[in-house]
Scaffold this motif. Structure first.
Motif, mmCIF file in Angstrom:
data_model
loop_
_atom_site.group_PDB
_atom_site.id
_atom_site.type_symbol
_atom_site.label_atom_id
_atom_site.label_comp_id
_atom_site.label_asym_id
_atom_site.label_seq_id
_atom_site.Cartn_x
_atom_site.Cartn_y
_atom_site.Cartn_z
ATOM 1 N N GLY A 1 0.781 -1.229 0.000
ATOM 2 C CA GLY A 1 0.000 0.000 0.000
ATOM 3 C C GLY A 1 0.808 1.271 0.000
ATOM 4 N N ASP A 2 2.124 1.157 0.166
ATOM 5 C CA ASP A 2 2.998 2.334 0.160
ATOM 6 C C ASP A 2 3.608 2.527 -1.226
ATOM 7 N N VAL A 3 3.591 3.768 -1.698
ATOM 8 C CA VAL A 3 4.188 4.092 -2.997
ATOM 9 C C VAL A 3 5.678 4.307 -2.807
ATOM 10 N N VAL A 4 6.476 3.460 -3.422
ATOM 11 C CA VAL A 4 7.937 3.547 -3.311
ATOM 12 C C VAL A 4 8.502 4.453 -4.387
ATOM 13 N N SER A 5 7.980 4.326 -5.593
ATOM 14 C CA SER A 5 8.452 5.167 -6.690
ATOM 15 C C SER A 5 7.298 5.451 -7.643
ATOM 16 N N GLY A 6 7.412 6.558 -8.335
ATOM 17 C CA GLY A 6 6.370 6.949 -9.270
ATOM 18 C C GLY A 6 6.607 8.356 -9.776
ATOM 19 N N ARG A 7 5.553 8.929 -10.316
ATOM 20 C CA ARG A 7 5.685 10.257 -10.914
ATOM 21 C C ARG A 7 4.405 11.054 -10.673
ATOM 22 N N PHE B 1 7.923 15.324 1.857
ATOM 23 C CA PHE B 1 8.170 15.688 0.466
ATOM 24 C C PHE B 1 9.196 16.801 0.394
ATOM 25 N N GLN B 2 9.870 16.869 -0.734
ATOM 26 C CA GLN B 2 10.899 17.885 -0.970
ATOM 27 C C GLN B 2 10.331 18.948 -1.898
ATOM 28 N N ALA B 3 10.336 20.204 -1.438
ATOM 29 C CA ALA B 3 9.685 21.255 -2.219
ATOM 30 C C ALA B 3 10.254 22.614 -1.857
ATOM 31 N N ASP B 4 9.930 23.586 -2.696
ATOM 32 C CA ASP B 4 10.346 24.976 -2.528
ATOM 33 C C ASP B 4 9.259 25.716 -1.758
ATOM 34 N N PRO C 1 8.085 12.239 -2.460
ATOM 35 C CA PRO C 1 7.869 13.058 -3.654
ATOM 36 C C PRO C 1 8.896 14.181 -3.719
ATOM 37 N N ARG C 2 9.548 14.325 -4.881
ATOM 38 C CA ARG C 2 10.594 15.340 -5.053
ATOM 39 C C ARG C 2 10.111 16.366 -6.072
ATOM 40 N N PHE C 3 9.721 17.548 -5.576
ATOM 41 C CA PHE C 3 9.230 18.606 -6.451
ATOM 42 C C PHE C 3 10.332 19.575 -6.857
#
Length: 329
Positions: free
Chosen positions: A25-31, A147-150, A48-50
């Motif tokens: 149920g955990d998302v390991v990789s995607g877009r 998540f990584q974001a600005d 998630p890397r934004f």
């Protein structure tokens, strides 16, 4: 890791989510594909890397992954993060239990831990790779999404969060006022925000002044080289610094004259080894950050007051200098 339902809740208003690898149920990789433009984000190791590439926050990537557990209350055995969080925000555990909190600029997650232990539902981000350290520290601790974001382009929906928390961050951004306004947009009407800000002194101060004297040279040093230098001198200097601080009246004047940067947590309850590690960490933090723009209490107050959506404003000395709390109308 992060569940698909959490991704859809936080980012579904703007992004189409494509899952590549999912485990239990955990998302390991995607877009995540931006419906409003061509800014795609990738999910790497459940984060998630934004943003990608170099940024003004790169020194924090080194710092927080090198000192991943130093400031965690669960590791230090002290309640330094716990006390700073509750004394600064003036929130109560019952206020945030089960509520949605956005944490901006998480570092290694010292405050993420506090919020999760209080039962909050936390969405926490950082511009730097520090988010990896936070994820390693707090994954599985509660309801949390990393998540990584600005901070200038936070990918969450507007008006979504009950609370917004941002300590140790705004003074390190290129445009603190713009960053603050960006945070307000994510707060729902009736929600509350708490920030802190480095204090600007009107005179030479024995604790803060050496930082700004040395930053003329250290900001442009390679972070790893600067850290190695601090690691070399701090074990030798910290005992001397401690002795000088204990001299009544004259101690601060002597330290101000010597101008040797040293963040000494003398009366914190930390062990000598912990104090050395904290001294290295916070001295590096002070000398390496690309931006460091302190403000007086009045200047912070004006920054908050200029946002018409805010009321119940409370600005006071505390935390790392000045704390500002407010409610969105």
């Amino acid at each position: 890791m992060v569940q698909l339902s959490d991704l859809q809740s936080l980012f579904g208003h703007r992004f189409e989510i494509e899952v590549n690898v999912e485990v239990d149920g955990d998302v390991v990789s995607g877009r995540l594909m931006d419906r409003m433009g061509d800014t795609n984000a990738f999910i790497v190791d459940g984060i998630p890397r934004f943003v990608s590439g170099a940024s003004y926050a790169d020194s924090f990537s080194l710092q927080w992954n090198m000192f991943r557990s130093t400031q965690l209350d669960s590791k230090s055995g002290r309640k330094l993060s716990f006390q700073r969080f509750w004394e600064g925000t003036k929130w109560k555990p019952k206020d945030i239990y089960g509520r949605h909190i956005l944490e901006a600029g998480s570092g290694a997650g010292r405050f993420t831990e506090v919020m999760l232990d209080a039962g909050a539902k936390v969405a926490t981000f950082d511009l730097s790779e520090a988010i990896v350290a936070n994820c390693q520290n707090n994954r599985g601790r509660g309801e949390v999404t990393f998540f990584q974001a600005d901070i200038y382009d936070i990918p969450c929906a507007d008006d979504r969060f009950d609370f917004v928390f941002c300590y140790g961050v705004l003074q390190h951004t290129p445009d603190p006022d713009k960053a603050f306004r960006s945070l307000i947009t994510k707060l729902r009407p009736g929600g509350r925000i708490s920030i802190d800000y480095y204090l600007k002194h009107n005179r030479l101060d024995p604790f803060n002044q050496p930082k700004y004297f040395w930053r003329r040279w250290t900001v442009d040093m390679q972070p790893q080289k600067l850290l190695s230098f601090i690691r070399a001198y701090m074990p030798v200097w910290l005992p001397f610094d401690t002795c000088i601080r204990r001299i009544p009246f004259l101690g601060p004047k002597i330290l101000g004259f010597l101008r040797i940067p040293c963040w000494n947590y003398l009366r914190s309850g930390l062990t000598p080894q912990q104090r050395l590690e904290w001294a290295i960490l916070d001295t590096f933090d002070a000398l390496s950050a690309r931006y460091d723009v302190p403000r007086t209490l009045d200047e912070v107050h004006r920054m908050v007051q200029q946002i018409p959506e805010l009321d119940d404003i409370d600005v006071f000395y505390g935390s790392n200098g000045v704390v500002a709390n407010a409610r969105r109308r």
